[in-house]
Design an enzyme around this catalytic site. Structure first.
Site, PDB file in Angstrom:
ATOM      1  N   GLN A 559      -0.785  -7.489  -3.192  1.00 27.22           N
ATOM      2  CA  GLN A 559       0.463  -6.953  -2.685  1.00 27.22           C
ATOM      3  C   GLN A 559       0.302  -6.373  -1.286  1.00 27.22           C
ATOM      4  OE1 GLN A 559       3.370  -7.319  -3.810  1.00 27.22           O
ATOM      5  NE2 GLN A 559       4.487  -5.961  -2.435  1.00 27.22           N
ATOM      6  N   GLU A 560      -0.840  -5.755  -1.023  1.00 20.54           N
ATOM      7  CA  GLU A 560      -1.052  -5.091   0.259  1.00 20.54           C
ATOM      8  C   GLU A 560      -1.140  -6.077   1.417  1.00 20.54           C
ATOM      9  OE1 GLU A 560      -1.146  -2.171   1.505  1.00 20.54           O
ATOM     10  OE2 GLU A 560      -1.144  -0.824  -0.213  1.00 20.54           O
ATOM     11  N   SER A 561      -2.009  -7.056   1.307  1.00 21.46           N
ATOM     12  CA  SER A 561      -2.322  -7.898   2.457  1.00 21.46           C
ATOM     13  C   SER A 561      -2.193  -9.383   2.192  1.00 21.46           C
ATOM     14  CB  SER A 561      -3.759  -7.627   2.916  1.00 21.46           C
ATOM     15  OG  SER A 561      -4.680  -8.053   1.913  1.00 21.46           O
ATOM     16  N   TYR A 668       6.855  -2.069  -4.714  1.00 23.63           N
ATOM     17  CA  TYR A 668       5.403  -2.159  -4.596  1.00 23.63           C
ATOM     18  C   TYR A 668       4.735  -1.914  -5.948  1.00 23.63           C
ATOM     19  CZ  TYR A 668       0.715  -0.833  -2.925  1.00 23.63           C
ATOM     20  OH  TYR A 668      -0.641  -0.737  -2.713  1.00 23.63           O
TER      21      TYR A 668
END
Length: 707
Positions: A559-561, A668
């Site tokens: 999810q972050e990158s 998120y």
């Protein structure tokens, strides 16, 4: 220090928006040679092969999940036969530098500089973009024939659709409805908000009745611009929009802090635009001026009440009570709905009572959602059901509200109706699809893997000119353009072609495109593409040493990158785990990494070391709750503590997640927890429960202070 973790995140569908400057791969595996025959692509960009073939790394075994529960290797699959590795020479690097300057000139609206730079690129590898950047900065003055010639030459390509989008905006601005109406049906993406408003405006000026469509469209005042503002004005002038419609627009502009639309709508209502702007920006001043006499002035005062409630619920409620006798019953309800929304966004305990006092108010979609969330937190299933059933059809059909309506019906004993709703979304591999799956008695498991792409299928992907253009852009660190070309190319592929394209992306270390492409399949699946586990040789021992759930860590990184190794957010969060520099420095000090320097954050090992250690710290601070720790990683530990701190009794994890006040953090946490469940199923080779992973969120006990 709570603000340190507020950063731009990568969305599931459009990561290119946030990482336009990220490079393709830190290893520099891709390089290109510019051939002199590149101009051949210009004649037929949608079919002609590119003159620059991408390099691919050496072959490695395809992803497999080993029996010991460690993550699978994310190495590339077999290289298609005949794929050449080309090395960029000095001449091609010089051409690339000129092209980047051309792009900048076009973005700055400098037509003379753009023309000069374009003239130096007669045989560039991507001629369609040279021509686009040459034409774009002078589009206002270009003749129709010039634009039509560009569209004809590059018909069917992503950049032609981009040019048509730009031209439609210009035609709308000029009110050239003849050309606009001709070109609109040819616009493929149909995703530009302004173009949608111009399309309705074109019909409205011809006398067509478009009010219903406009009401559905005009729900985001901060994005209105000239097109949507003109549409509102036209509908008001022609009588298609009533006073009630304009009052609704005024309320919506106030709710979304959109000063310009507030001003314009106030003028259409015959009220002071200055007072409308004050209600949005300086609510205390607007309230001090008094309630006024007209219906529009009352609405402006109620907007000020709602804006003041974002700062002080007490002052807002006192002001509303003070003037209650001068307001109609509906106006009082509107006032309370504005206050209730503000209270909901802080999870204030009074929010539930404020929503009760708002009965009868016309609610915006955001208000409907928050009224539902507050009822969920209270366990008031009757209100949950009634509020969801009052939502517009498209909003009610969203997976979140389909699921919660099912839960409300189930709580009221209507099990068959609830099961029907669950089944409607249970095939969606998403947070609410997974929860619905469990409600119908299933657990989350990995579907049987499709037959891997053949060498011929991979070769076909490698030969696709759209993918070649995308790889060229990625090599230039132009992730936005590369992603646009890639997504355009995959938009009409078959299931087998999608799997091959995803594997081709893996071979070229473009893992975000691999994930996005593989997620498009509906009948054939490869979950090692959808949920890759790269750098496991680094992550596995690090996570194991900290006692972290590896599936959760990978779910967070995804999810972050999206596995872009040098991803950089707008506020400086860096690398796979999107660690903020200040956080990295603090964690390095805590774990004794004495030689740490800021430049080390781009190093994969360092990024994973610092990111996992910080994640472990927030997990311990959250007493082992992955939900709370995930929220803290995104929004900051202080905010997560505050959201937990308002609990006075244990709360179902899914309810807690749905009522997280920040939309970014709410989405998120949903995505990370859904990802983690899929990773666990992939790693452990057994069904999983998202509900069990979410658990129950308990009231806060003593917690450590974290930055």
């Amino acid at each position: 220090m709570d603000d340190m973790k507020r950063k731009l995140k990568i969305g599931l569908m459009f990561p290119q928006k946030l990482f336009a400057g990220a490079s393709l791969a830190a290893t520099g595996l891709l390089s290109f040679a510019v051939a002199s025959a590149a101009s051949a692509q210009a004649a037929a960009p949608s079919t002609a092969p590119s003159t620059a073939a991408p390099a691919v790394p050496a072959a490695a075994p395809a992803n497999q999940a080993p029996a010991n529960g460690t993550a699978p290797n994310a190495g590339p699959a077999a290289v298609p036969p005949g794929t050449a590795i080309l090395v960029a020479n000095d001449a091609s690097r010089e051409q690339d530098d000129i092209f980047l300057q051309l792009r900048d000139a076009a973005r700055q609206g400098d037509p003379n500089r753009a023309a000069g730079l374009a003239s130096r690129l007669p045989n560039y590898a991507i001629p369609s973009y040279v021509d686009y950047y040459r034409l774009k900065p002078r589009l206002r003055d270009a003749s129709n024939d010039e634009v039509l010639d560009f569209l004809k030459r590059y018909e069917g390509s992503a950049i032609a659709d981009r040019m048509r989008n730009d031209w439609l905006l210009e035609l709308g601005r000029k009110r050239d409805w003849v050309n606009f109406d001709r070109e609109l049906p040819l616009f493929v993406k149909k995703d530009d908000y302004q173009v949608k408003c111009y399309a309705l405006l074109s019909r409205a000026v011809k006398g067509e009745k478009v009010a219903d469509e406009a009401r559905a469209l005009l729900d985001n005042p901060p994005q209105y611009g000239e097109a949507c503002a003109a549409l509102v004005g036209q509908l008001a002038q022609s009588g298609q929009f009533t006073q009630a419609d304009l009052l609704a627009q005024l309320r919506l502009a106030g709710e979304m802090h959109a000063t310009g639309p507030s001003r314009r709508t106030a003028l259409l209502l015959g009220a002071s635009d200055t007072r409308a702007a004050q209600a949005v920006d300086v609510p205390a001043l607007a309230m001090a001026r008094g309630i006024g006499n007209t219906r529009a002035e009352h609405e402006i005062y109620l907007v000020a009440i709602g804006r003041m409630a974002r700062t002080s619920l007490k002052l807002a409620t006192v002001a509303l009570d003070k003037n209650a006798s001068r307001l109609s019953a509906e106006e009082r309800a509107i006032g309370w709905s504005n206050i209730a929304l503000a209270a909901s966004l802080t999870l204030a305990p009074e929010a539930y009572d404020y929503w009760q006092r708002a009965a009868g108010a016309p609610l915006s979609e955001t208000q409907l959602e928050w009224k539902t969330r507050i009822a969920l937190r209270r366990g008031d299933w009757k209100t949950v059901r009634a509020t969801i059933e009052s939502m517009p059809a498209d909003q009610q059909a969203l997976s979140a509200w389909t699921y919660w309506l099912g839960r409300a019906l189930q709580a009221q004993g209507r099990t068959e109706d609830a099961q029907a709703l669950y089944r409607r979304i249970a095939d969606q591999n998403s947070f609410y699809g997974q929860l619905a799956m469990e409600e119908v008695g299933m657990q989350i498991s990995i579907p049987p893997a499709a037959t891997p792409p053949t060498a011929a299928e991979l070769a076909q992907a490698a030969a696709n000119p759209g993918f070649k253009r995308a790889l060229k852009f990625f090599s230039l660190r132009l992730r936005f353009e590369g992603t646009r070309e890639w997504n355009w190319t995959v938009s009409n592929l078959s299931e087998r072609q999608l799997l091959a394209a995803a594997e081709y992306a893996r071979q070229n270390q473009i893992l975000d495109r691999m994930v996005n492409t593989s997620e498009r399949t509906r009948t054939e699946f490869d979950y090692t593409q959808r949920f890759p586990a790269p750098h496991n040789d680094i992550l596995h021992p690090t996570a194991q040493g900290l006692g972290l759930d590896q599936a959760w860590v990978y779910g967070l990184i995804r999810q972050e990158s999206r596995f872009i190794t040098d991803a950089q957010s707008g506020v400086g969060a860096t690398g796979l785990m999107q660690v903020m520099p200040s956080t990295a420095k603090w964690v390095a000090g805590k774990i004794g990494l004495d030689d740490y320097g800021h430049g080390m954050l781009n190093d994969i090992r360092t990024n994973i070391l610092l990111g996992t250690n910080y994640l472990n710290m927030v997990l311990n601070n959250a007493e082992g709750s992955q939900v709370l720790a995930t929220a803290a990683y995104n929004a900051g530990p202080g905010r997560a503590r505050n959201w937990r701190g308002v609990l006075n009794a244990p709360m179902e994890g899914a309810v807690f997640v749905e009522s997280i006040p920040f939309e970014e953090t709410r989405n998120y946490v949903r995505n990370v927890m859904s990802n983690a469940t899929n990773y666990a199923a992939l790693f452990e080779k057994r069904p999983q429960s998202l509900k069990a992973r979410l658990g129950t969120i308990t009231p806060r006990s003593n917690a450590l202070g974290l930055p």
